[in-house]
Design a protein around this motif. Structure first.
Motif, PDB file in Angstrom:
ATOM      1  N   SER A 210       0.819  -1.213   0.000  1.00  0.00           N
ATOM      2  CA  SER A 210       0.000   0.000   0.000  1.00  0.00           C
ATOM      3  C   SER A 210       0.850   1.260   0.000  1.00  0.00           C
ATOM      4  O   SER A 210       0.363   2.342  -0.321  1.00  0.00           O
ATOM      5  N   ASN A 211       2.141   1.123   0.334  1.00  0.00           N
ATOM      6  CA  ASN A 211       3.020   2.289   0.415  1.00  0.00           C
ATOM      7  C   ASN A 211       3.868   2.486  -0.838  1.00  0.00           C
ATOM      8  O   ASN A 211       4.263   3.601  -1.144  1.00  0.00           O
ATOM      9  N   CYS A 212       4.173   1.411  -1.546  1.00  0.00           N
ATOM     10  CA  CYS A 212       4.986   1.536  -2.765  1.00  0.00           C
ATOM     11  C   CYS A 212       4.637   0.389  -3.702  1.00  0.00           C
ATOM     12  O   CYS A 212       4.009  -0.592  -3.307  1.00  0.00           O
ATOM     13  N   SER A 213       5.057   0.513  -4.953  1.00  0.00           N
ATOM     14  CA  SER A 213       4.689  -0.469  -5.961  1.00  0.00           C
ATOM     15  C   SER A 213       5.398  -1.797  -5.762  1.00  0.00           C
ATOM     16  O   SER A 213       4.819  -2.857  -5.989  1.00  0.00           O
ATOM     17  N   LEU A 214       6.670  -1.779  -5.349  1.00  0.00           N
ATOM     18  CA  LEU A 214       7.425  -3.019  -5.150  1.00  0.00           C
ATOM     19  C   LEU A 214       8.262  -2.885  -3.880  1.00  0.00           C
ATOM     20  O   LEU A 214       9.375  -2.364  -3.916  1.00  0.00           O
ATOM     21  N   PRO A 215       7.729  -3.334  -2.754  1.00  0.00           N
ATOM     22  CA  PRO A 215       8.468  -3.202  -1.493  1.00  0.00           C
ATOM     23  C   PRO A 215       9.776  -3.982  -1.514  1.00  0.00           C
ATOM     24  O   PRO A 215       9.980  -4.889  -2.331  1.00  0.00           O
TER      25      PRO A 215
END
Length: 369
Positions: A210-215
């Motif tokens: 939910s915070n970035c496209s590819l953690p």
């Protein structure tokens, strides 16, 4: 009889030398033995060489001249040519499909990837590793491995298109696309008992999306459509410490499995996520010595695994065992609101690979060997 160098006077050395062709070599040798370093001596040496050249046969001179011209012509043309790029086996394999696609599957070409990197002279390397193992331990029980390495090319080329392991084929193993749960009953039951533990650790990891496209720690794989993510705890026999620390209970569980492949390049353990609308192109795994186990964590509708032309569906909390050296694909055609398809994937030994063979294969295919 003692040979004494001729000592000539200054006047004698200046006189032109005239001698038949048959005496040129003898006279030159005698003259060199008595020659003192001076400009006059150098001039007489050159004159002697010219005279000897004139006395030689004209036909021989013409032949030497022709050979010299041919050599100069060859050097000229070789120098003009651009370096020719000879295609290696790897290059031919990679150029068969555009953009590195083989069998419809996009390969990463990473030098660390055992499947994606095709090594020249692999059979010789494997045989060397087998010999080294046998010297340290024993040849006992190595018959199938020795046979497989010795005739690897024939096995791989003669396999039907439905099953073509890309790196190593062990002969005389039972072949079937899917295996029953009893094939590795202990490990299957252990994984299923810990279904909730693995699921909880996955859900904690997945919140980072939910915070970035590819953690961090996740890997995106190439697919014809959609998105396919993997989170490796063990990648080709190598532990990924940072990822393992984020899933400590799942990682400890791997140590309790009896048949988990953890010490050679064919062993993997990861969480695999398919987003809705994703299709994994058909491809083959690297070997038939393993069974790939999928523990269903989240299984929306319209998700299927097809191995050797036979479709199967995942189920949450249940293991699905298959031989990934068969041509296989997977897809998620469920609605977006149902979310991703998620499985915990781990590679187990094929049940018909004996203990002695497992030990040898761990040695032969040790990571970094």
């Amino acid at each position: 009889m003692v040979w004494v160098p001729l000592r000539t006077t200054r006047t004698d050395r200046r006189a032109p030398l005239r001698a038949p062709a048959s005496r040129c070599t003898t006279m030159s040798a005698e003259w060199l033995m008595g020659w003192s370093w001076s400009l006059d001596g150098l001039r007489d040496f050159i004159a002697t060489g010219i005279q000897s050249f004139r006395d030689c046969d004209a036909t021989a001179l013409a032949a030497v001249a022709c050979l010299l011209l041919l050599f100069l012509w060859y050097c000229y043309h070789v120098g003009r040519e651009q370096p020719r790029a000879y295609a290696t086996v790897n290059a031919l394999m990679q150029s068969a499909e555009a953009n590195g696609v083989q069998n419809g599957y996009v390969y990463c070409h990473s030098p660390e990837c055992v499947r994606c990197t095709h090594h020249d002279g692999l059979n010789q390397k494997l045989y060397h590793n087998l010999q080294e193992y046998a010297k340290r331990y024993s040849w006992s029980g190595m018959g199938r491995i020795h046979k497989g390495i010795r005739e690897q090319g024939r096995y791989l080329n003669s396999r039907p298109s439905i099953q073509k392991p890309e790196v190593f084929f062990l002969p005389d193993l039972p072949t079937m696309p899917y295996f029953s749960r009893d094939a590795q009953k202990h490990d299957v039951e252990l994984l299923e008992r810990n279904f909730q533990t693995i699921l909880c650790e996955f859900e904690t990891l997945y919140k980072a999306f939910s915070n970035c496209s590819l953690p961090q720690g996740w890997k995106m794989n190439s697919t014809p459509s959609g998105e396919w993510f993997t989170f490796y705890l063990v990648n080709q026999g190598m532990c990924v410490p940072r990822n393992c620390r984020r899933c400590p209970r799942t990682y400890r569980l791997l140590g309790s499995l009896r048949t988990c492949i953890g010490n050679n390049v064919f062993g993997n353990a990861c969480i695999s996520v398919l987003s809705p609308g994703t299709v994994i192109a058909e491809h083959y795994g690297p070997t038939n010595i393993r069974i790939r186990c999928h523990l269903g964590l989240k299984t929306p509708s319209n998700c299927e695994l097809v191995v050797g032309g036979e479709p199967q569906c995942w189920a949450e909390g249940r293991c699905l065992l298959f031989d990934d050296s068969f041509l296989h694909t997977a897809f998620h055609e469920g609605p977006p609101e149902e979310g991703p398809r998620v499985v915990f994937m781990v590679d187990l030994w094929h049940p018909n690979v004996a203990a002695a063979e497992r030990q040898a294969l761990d040695f032969i295919f040790a990571p970094g060997r």
